[in-house]
Design a protein around this motif. Structure first.
Motif, mmCIF file in Angstrom:
data_model
loop_
_atom_site.group_PDB
_atom_site.id
_atom_site.type_symbol
_atom_site.label_atom_id
_atom_site.label_comp_id
_atom_site.label_asym_id
_atom_site.label_seq_id
_atom_site.Cartn_x
_atom_site.Cartn_y
_atom_site.Cartn_z
ATOM 1 N N ASN A 333 82.586 41.341 62.391
ATOM 2 C CA ASN A 333 81.489 41.833 61.577
ATOM 3 C C ASN A 333 81.257 43.101 61.440
ATOM 4 O O ASN A 333 81.117 43.989 60.579
ATOM 5 N N TYR A 354 74.782 44.371 60.799
ATOM 6 C CA TYR A 354 75.334 44.107 62.072
ATOM 7 C C TYR A 354 74.244 43.537 62.896
ATOM 8 O O TYR A 354 74.624 42.535 63.616
ATOM 9 N N GLU A 357 72.660 40.349 61.720
ATOM 10 C CA GLU A 357 73.344 39.252 61.511
ATOM 11 C C GLU A 357 73.857 38.651 63.169
ATOM 12 O O GLU A 357 73.654 37.514 63.593
ATOM 13 N N ARG A 358 74.189 39.524 63.836
ATOM 14 C CA ARG A 358 74.638 39.286 65.127
ATOM 15 C C ARG A 358 73.766 39.058 66.393
ATOM 16 O O ARG A 358 73.943 38.469 67.250
ATOM 17 N N TYR A 409 73.600 33.645 58.142
ATOM 18 C CA TYR A 409 73.118 35.065 58.000
ATOM 19 C C TYR A 409 71.687 35.164 57.219
ATOM 20 O O TYR A 409 71.679 34.325 56.149
ATOM 21 N N ASP A 574 84.488 39.645 54.903
ATOM 22 C CA ASP A 574 84.503 38.713 56.052
ATOM 23 C C ASP A 574 84.451 37.301 55.830
ATOM 24 O O ASP A 574 84.253 36.357 56.401
#
Length: 605
Positions: A333, A354, A357-358, A409, A574
């Motif tokens: 990502n 980032y 989302e993560r 996401y 991605d």
């Protein structure tokens, strides 16, 4: 005199799965990066081994899945064992089989391969220079990171090397200045501790043992993924690559302390669980014991210049096979986003996604792992009346998540959701989730293939146009208009010195009898002149049609797209879906791309 700090655009601390996956992206974008690894060399024996279907998809998009699939154990079937009702003294018996993966989850398999081998495949990719020659990847072994510091004021200048890192090897200290730093240095992350971030969570009193063994046994399902619930405890069997080794995850009795666990105790306990079957251990390759805990870092970044990944920001139990995979996907990502920013293609605020989302992915992982771990706890199942049959049902139901395919996401600059309108356009495509695939036939050479094979991981955004039947005059005219609009949008973000498909690429899927379609009926936008010789590229058009040897893929049906209406799907580098729109509203993509891409006039080549 103090030596001047070495400058590098991206400094990666740790050469685990997350760091290497990010490095693969950076190498593809030709970014100046370096990896610092405290070990003396590449990982030789990894503890992780489960490779999700999503991770296999990622390796395939990088073009490095062939060896992975050839060497790995392919998990195809689940086997559930437990005592006969009311006959616990008689030992275990097989209760049911189930597919490890439902077909619609992914076209790729769930496989087992040692983490060291996966890392080696990525390192092999890093050895390839842009010219195709072999080179030593920029990995500095034996260097231990001692501290990380961010200059908060300098961080406001996007060109500044705002992060300082000190590292040491054999008593020698070296300093680095970096634009960005990735903390990929594991659960005891020095990067995280230097920033003052904490791991929030807890540990349970459940203790499990794990061992890789060469079994001698008459247990019939030793080469299948098995869940065994017995009166003596639980064991999860994961067959390893090579046809001989198997991994046992073993629940140990309540009150067990990690410090009291021995290999002999694991062997003895396993023999009890497997009764009435014989279980002997020809050799134990590796073993360990651990208490289950779930923790997540309170912050994932500092000034959007230092980012934590993998075990540095989330830890959990290993039984669901998530650790290595989620870590690798953290690197996946952040890697392409750093590449686009440092190449001048995207604005720095892209990195905010980032964290968005993560962080959510890590939180969901912790919640899932708590639930999944409870299912394996004998005491919890007794207290909540979870029968072996119900356990098996919940285990199978969790398959989409454990395959890595349940991540969605949230809305952001690169995830634009329109609720039910999206489903009206493409019923089986979900914005914020990975782009699914279906078989199509390549128009130029009649090759039947998965559509995602036409979307390689090269740092480009893909606009996938489902145009319908281009033999119909109205559809053909509509497609010409779409092509003209996309041409204008693409040019506005692509420097003239680059190929036309370098930033925004295009894929056309028609619902026509391809044998009745002439090449000149395909708009020139979908056949750009590219490469060294500026040849017309014919590899971007596909037909949802019958193939010679692989039947019909029914791609429009698989994606839930009405051929009479068509659809446009924007796919991120991605492979996550960023936006869905109609053929009539394709000009809305201009505003979408303006939200994060840098216009060509202000971009460096």
């Amino acid at each position: 005199m103090t030596p001047e700090a070495e400058k590098v655009e991206v400094l990666i601390c740790g050469s685990g799965s997350a760091g290497l996956c990010a490095a693969v992206w950076l190498a593809r974008f030709r970014i100046n990066y370096k990896i610092l690894e405290r070990r003396d060399g590449p990982l030789q024996i990894g503890q992780a081994d489960g490779v999700q279907t999503r991770t296999v998809e990622i390796f395939d998009s990088f073009g490095i899945a062939e060896d992975l699939l050839k060497e790995a154990y392919h998990v195809l079937e689940l086997s559930f064992w437990s005592p006969e009702d009311g006959k616990e003294s008689a030992g275990i018996t097989r209760k049911r089989y189930a597919p490890d993966k439902e077909t619609e989850i992914s076209h790729q398999p769930h496989v087992i391969l040692n983490q060291a081998r996966l890392n080696a495949l990525m390192i092999g990719e890093l050895r390839k220079s842009p010219e195709g020659k072999l080179q030593d990847p920029p990995i500095e072994y034996g260097w231990e990171v001692k501290g990380v510091e961010v200059d908060a004021q300098a961080a406001n200048d996007h060109e500044a090397y705002a992060v300082g890192v000190d590292a040491a090897k054999d008593g020698v200290t070296k300093s680095y200045r970096a634009k960005y730093v990735l903390g990929c240095d594991g659960a005891h992350s020095v990067v995280r501790k230097s920033l003052g971030f904490k791991m929030i969570g807890d540990s349970s009193d459940a203790v499990w043992g794990v061992m890789d063994i060469y079994p001698r046994t008459n247990f019939p399902d030793i080469r299948k993924k098995c869940v065994i619930n017995s009166a003596a405890g639980n064991i999860l069997i994961i067959p390893r690559e090579g046809d001989c080794m198997a991994r046992f995850y073993t629940e140990l009795p309540a009150g067990t302390k990690v410090s009291d666990v021995s290999l002999q105790r694991l062997h003895d306990h396993a023999r009890l669980v497997f009764q009435p079957y014989e279980m002997d251990f020809a050799e134990t390759f590796w073993w360990s014991a651990y208490s289950i805990g779930q923790r997540r870092a309170d912050y994932f970044h500092s000034n959007h210049r230092v980012f934590l990944t993998g075990d540095a920001c989330h830890t959990h139990s290993p039984k669901a096979g998530q650790g290595m995979n989620v870590s690798l996907q953290d690197g996946h990502n952040v890697g392409w986003k750093l590449g686009m920013i440092l190449n001048g293609r995207a604005r720095p605020n892209l990195l905010e996604t980032y964290v968005l989302e993560r962080e959510r992915t890590a939180t969901e992982l912790i919640e899932f792992d708590r639930h999944f771990t409870r299912l394996f706890n004998s005491k919890y199942r007794q207290e909540h009346n979870i029968t072996p049959e119900r356990f098996a049902e919940q285990f199978v139901k969790a398959g989409r998540y454990t395959a890595g395919q349940a991540i969605q996401y949230d809305a952001s600059s690169i995830v634009v959701m329109n609720g039910e309108k999206d489903k009206e356009i493409a019923k089986n495509v979900t914005v914020g989730m990975r782009f699914p695939t279906a078989q199509v036939v390549r128009f130029a050479d009649a090759k039947a293939m998965q559509l995602v094979k036409g979307l390689p991981a090269n740092g480009r955004w893909y606009v996938v146009v489902f145009a319908g039947d281009v033999r119909e005059k109205e559809t053909a005219a509509k497609l010409q208009k779409v092509a003209q609009t996309l041409e204008q949008i693409t040019r506005s973000f692509t420097p003239s010195v680059l190929d036309a498909d370098s930033v925004i690429d295009r894929v056309l899927v028609i619902a026509s009898d391809r044998k009745k379609v002439q090449q000149e009926e395909i708009p020139e936008y979908f056949t750009p002149a590219t490469g060294k010789w500026k040849q017309k590229c014919l590899m971007k058009t596909y037909a949802d049609d019958e193939s010679y040897n692989s039947s019909h893929g029914h791609a429009y049906e698989a994606y839930g797209v009405d051929p009479q209406r068509g659809a446009v799907v924007v796919v991120r580098p991605d492979h996550y879906v960023a936006k869905i729109t109609t053929l009539e509203d394709v000009d809305s993509l201009s505003q979408f791309f303006q939200g994060f891409l840098v216009p060509a006039s202000g971009e460096k080549a």
